[in-house]
Design a protein around this motif. Structure first.
Motif, PDB file in Angstrom:
ATOM      1  N   LEU A   6     -31.609 -42.853 -12.863  1.00  0.00           N
ATOM      2  CA  LEU A   6     -32.402 -41.706 -13.285  1.00  0.00           C
ATOM      3  C   LEU A   6     -33.779 -41.800 -12.652  1.00  0.00           C
ATOM      4  CD1 LEU A   6     -31.872 -41.782 -17.144  1.00  0.00           C
ATOM      5  CD2 LEU A   6     -31.113 -39.974 -15.634  1.00  0.00           C
ATOM      6  N   ILE A   8     -37.354 -39.701 -13.311  1.00  0.00           N
ATOM      7  CA  ILE A   8     -37.980 -38.665 -14.118  1.00  0.00           C
ATOM      8  C   ILE A   8     -39.449 -38.551 -13.719  1.00  0.00           C
ATOM      9  CG2 ILE A   8     -38.572 -37.895 -16.443  1.00  0.00           C
ATOM     10  CD1 ILE A   8     -36.186 -39.588 -17.427  1.00  0.00           C
ATOM     11  N   ILE A  19     -41.204 -30.917 -15.663  1.00  0.00           N
ATOM     12  CA  ILE A  19     -40.426 -32.152 -15.684  1.00  0.00           C
ATOM     13  C   ILE A  19     -39.357 -32.048 -14.603  1.00  0.00           C
ATOM     14  CG2 ILE A  19     -38.835 -33.591 -17.026  1.00  0.00           C
ATOM     15  CD1 ILE A  19     -40.271 -32.552 -19.547  1.00  0.00           C
ATOM     16  N   MET A  21     -36.049 -34.182 -12.895  1.00  0.00           N
ATOM     17  CA  MET A  21     -35.114 -35.286 -13.107  1.00  0.00           C
ATOM     18  C   MET A  21     -34.100 -35.317 -11.978  1.00  0.00           C
ATOM     19  SD  MET A  21     -34.241 -34.833 -17.152  1.00  0.00           S
ATOM     20  CE  MET A  21     -33.164 -36.241 -17.153  1.00  0.00           C
ATOM     21  N   ILE A  35     -34.605 -41.716 -21.935  1.00  0.00           N
ATOM     22  CA  ILE A  35     -35.031 -40.331 -21.771  1.00  0.00           C
ATOM     23  C   ILE A  35     -35.676 -39.769 -23.033  1.00  0.00           C
ATOM     24  CG2 ILE A  35     -34.228 -37.959 -21.396  1.00  0.00           C
ATOM     25  CD1 ILE A  35     -31.949 -39.147 -19.699  1.00  0.00           C
ATOM     26  N   ILE A  55     -33.570 -30.102 -12.858  1.00  0.00           N
ATOM     27  CA  ILE A  55     -32.602 -31.197 -12.945  1.00  0.00           C
ATOM     28  C   ILE A  55     -31.766 -31.201 -11.674  1.00  0.00           C
ATOM     29  CG2 ILE A  55     -30.642 -32.164 -14.201  1.00  0.00           C
ATOM     30  CD1 ILE A  55     -31.728 -30.668 -16.694  1.00  0.00           C
TER      31      ILE A  55
END
Length: 132
Positions: A6, A8, A19, A21, A35, A55
């Motif tokens: 991941l 972020i 945000i 990701m 998360i 995302i």
């Protein structure tokens, strides 16, 4: 060996909270143990729907059952804070997942097969999105 990870990024300006990701591999409960506190802390005290999320799920292989539950709970907890969530992926099931997420999120969730188009949609002004 399967890749898993991941990334972020959280960016905040006076009028925008963004945000990003990148998800690689299969998400599990342990990922949400990382998360969830990040989201909770970052979004604490935000009353308005000012959060946009990008995302990159182009390398996402899926979720464990518990991770799906964790994702649902996270989305419900912060649903009133999201303005737009752009879900970039490469699989039909991701498009369906984004459609289902729309039912449980106060903001707009949309699937994209192209990352640049997804980012452009997020960068549209809030007034433009309200007139659609």
């Amino acid at each position: 060996m399967k890749r898993h990870g991941l990334h972020i990024g959280i960016e905040r300006t006076k009028t925008r909270f963004y945000i990003s990701m990148v998800i690689v591999g299969k998400l599990d409960h342990h990922d949400y143990e990382v998360i969830t506190p990040m989201f909770d802390d970052a979004l604490k005290g935000l009353d308005e729907r000012i959060v946009d999320v990008f995302i990159d799920a182009s390398e996402l292989e899926g979720f464990s059952a518990r991770a799906l539950w964790d994702d649902f709970k996270l989305g419900i907890a912060h649903s009133h804070q999201f303005r737009r969530i752009a879900f970039y992926g490469r699989h039909d099931w991701q498009d369906y997942a984004a459609r289902v997420a729309n039912w449980f999120t106060g903001g707009e969730v949309k699937y994209f097969a192209d990352a640049d188009t997804a980012r452009a949609w997020l960068n549209e002004s809030e007034n433009e999105s309200d007139s659609e």
